[in-house]
Design an enzyme around this catalytic site. Sequence first.
Site, short mmCIF file in Angstrom:
data_model
loop_
_atom_site.label_atom_id
_atom_site.label_comp_id
_atom_site.label_asym_id
_atom_site.label_seq_id
_atom_site.Cartn_x
_atom_site.Cartn_y
_atom_site.Cartn_z
CG HIS A 98 -19.15 -0.88 2.27
ND1 HIS A 98 -18.84 -0.15 1.14
CD2 HIS A 98 -18.16 -0.60 3.16
CE1 HIS A 98 -17.73 0.54 1.35
NE2 HIS A 98 -17.30 0.28 2.57
NE ARG A 128 -14.09 2.72 -1.19
CZ ARG A 128 -14.12 2.66 0.13
NH1 ARG A 128 -14.30 1.52 0.75
NH2 ARG A 128 -14.00 3.76 0.85
N1 LIG Z 1 -15.10 -2.49 3.53
C1 LIG Z 1 -14.99 -1.62 4.50
O1 LIG Z 1 -15.83 -1.56 5.41
C2 LIG Z 1 -13.81 -0.67 4.52
C3 LIG Z 1 -13.57 0.08 5.68
C4 LIG Z 1 -12.44 0.89 5.72
C5 LIG Z 1 -11.57 0.94 4.65
N2 LIG Z 1 -11.84 0.21 3.52
C6 LIG Z 1 -10.93 0.25 2.38
O2 LIG Z 1 -9.60 0.00 2.83
C7 LIG Z 1 -8.74 0.89 2.13
C8 LIG Z 1 -7.40 1.02 2.83
O3 LIG Z 1 -7.54 1.78 4.01
P1 LIG Z 1 -6.26 2.17 4.88
O4 LIG Z 1 -6.72 3.08 5.95
O5 LIG Z 1 -5.51 0.94 5.24
O6 LIG Z 1 -5.41 2.98 3.79
P2 LIG Z 1 -3.87 3.42 3.88
O7 LIG Z 1 -3.46 3.55 5.31
O8 LIG Z 1 -3.72 4.60 2.99
O9 LIG Z 1 -3.07 2.17 3.27
C9 LIG Z 1 -3.10 1.86 1.93
C10 LIG Z 1 -2.09 0.76 1.66
O10 LIG Z 1 -2.21 0.35 0.29
C11 LIG Z 1 -0.92 0.40 -0.32
N3 LIG Z 1 -1.05 0.75 -1.74
C12 LIG Z 1 -1.69 1.80 -2.29
N4 LIG Z 1 -1.55 1.80 -3.63
C13 LIG Z 1 -0.80 0.72 -3.92
C14 LIG Z 1 -0.27 0.19 -5.12
N5 LIG Z 1 -0.51 0.77 -6.31
N6 LIG Z 1 0.49 -0.92 -5.06
C15 LIG Z 1 0.74 -1.51 -3.87
N7 LIG Z 1 0.29 -1.05 -2.68
C16 LIG Z 1 -0.48 0.05 -2.72
C17 LIG Z 1 -0.18 1.49 0.43
O11 LIG Z 1 1.19 1.31 0.21
P3 LIG Z 1 2.27 2.28 0.95
O12 LIG Z 1 2.20 1.88 2.41
O13 LIG Z 1 3.54 1.91 0.34
O14 LIG Z 1 1.82 3.68 0.72
C18 LIG Z 1 -0.65 1.23 1.85
O15 LIG Z 1 0.12 0.21 2.44
C19 LIG Z 1 -9.56 2.17 2.01
O16 LIG Z 1 -9.07 3.02 1.00
C20 LIG Z 1 -10.93 1.62 1.70
O17 LIG Z 1 -11.05 1.45 0.29
C21 LIG Z 1 -12.94 -0.59 3.44
#
Ligand SMILES: NC(=O)c1ccc[n+]([C@@H]2O[C@H](COP(=O)([O-])OP(=O)(O)OC[C@H]3O[C@@H](n4cnc5c(N)ncnc54)[C@H](OP(=O)(O)O)[C@@H]3O)[C@@H](O)[C@H]2O)c1
Length: 306
Positions: free
Chosen positions: A269, A221
């Site tokens: 994005h 983000r």
């Molecule tokens: N640019 C784009 O087009 C686009 C598209 C889709 C998503 N995104 C972004 O990608 C993000 C991630 O998506 P996702 O589906 O992969 O989410 P997810 O499955 O919830 O994974 C989040 C990861 O981040 C880690 N994390 C969260 N807080 C943390 C912290 N304080 N310290 C260290 N690690 C932390 C989590 O650790 P744990 O495994 O230990 O819980 C997990 O491994 C979304 O929230 C969104 O912002 C962007």
Amino acid sequence: MAILFSDSTYRADNIFAALQSVLPDLRKFPDTGNREEIEYAVIWYPQAGSLRDLPNLKAIFSVAAGVDGIMNDTTLPDVPLIRTVDDGLTQGMVEYAIYNVLRFHRHFHLYDRQQHGSEWKQHPQIRPQNRRIGVMGLGEMGRAVAEALVALKFDVRGWSRSPKEITGIKTFVGEKALTDFLSQTEILINVLPLTTETRGILNAKTLGALPDGAFLINAGRGAHMVDGDVLAALNSRKLTAAALDVFTPEPLAPESPFWKHPTVTVTPHIASITDFSAVARNIINNIKLLKNGQIPAGLVDRQRGY
Ligand SMILES: NC(=O)c1ccc[n+]([C@@H]2O[C@H](COP(=O)([O-])OP(=O)(O)OC[C@H]3O[C@@H](n4cnc5c(N)ncnc54)[C@H](OP(=O)(O)O)[C@@H]3O)[C@@H](O)[C@H]2O)c1
């Protein structure tokens, strides 16, 4: 059963139209009709308070993978919050990350510029085993990105909140390990969710912990970045180049220095573009799971914020 759609972004009309073609009785806030009929809500960045006073609301679905647009809404009803988890979305992120890693790793960002100056100059080809890549976030997106990089033989590290065991990847856990992780990362890929803990995580201190001349790929983000610190790191060559897909605010303002920065690639994005008919189908499946008392895919932990 009626479903309420609420989104305050520039994409609201398009998203509504795409969802409406699949979801039955979808209503767009503020045209709620009889509020008692609304059982589910679909949101991205909802209008503040738009989900209040819906007596029969059973669950809220985010059309995005992230729920940062909703977590600060103190009027959010206490019902399950479910984000989008979709293979197509993950695949898009893998493609975006791999494209930019290869671009930086094989110096295509330099060859692009050289062509404009008719400059014939080769740069060394580093073996992927000798290129250290760090992925921040090892969830749906990060894990798939890290595994795709391992398949290309890169030296991959990953950082997450809880311990992970992923074949071929050196994993680092929590804030204490962050500097260690960063100090070994030549190409940093951010796919963290935006939470109170991760806001501003790409700042002078963390960027300063990277090896000199590192690369940044931000697809998490915009608010993960302290914009001035990222620009300062680019201007001082601490960062060689950056591929930035997300910004604050979006759309990126025309006067933003990121647009014309010689070592920044801006994309609007698009790292992973949501297929809203797939989102709508996921919502229908998840409603079935909820009705059967099962846990839907993408259930958000409100305490953690993602
Ligand atoms: N640019 C784009 O087009 C686009 C598209 C889709 C998503 N995104 C972004 O990608 C993000 C991630 O998506 P996702 O589906 O992969 O989410 P997810 O499955 O919830 O994974 C989040 C990861 O981040 C880690 N994390 C969260 N807080 C943390 C912290 N304080 N310290 C260290 N690690 C932390 C989590 O650790 P744990 O495994 O230990 O819980 C997990 O491994 C979304 O929230 C969104 O912002 C962007």
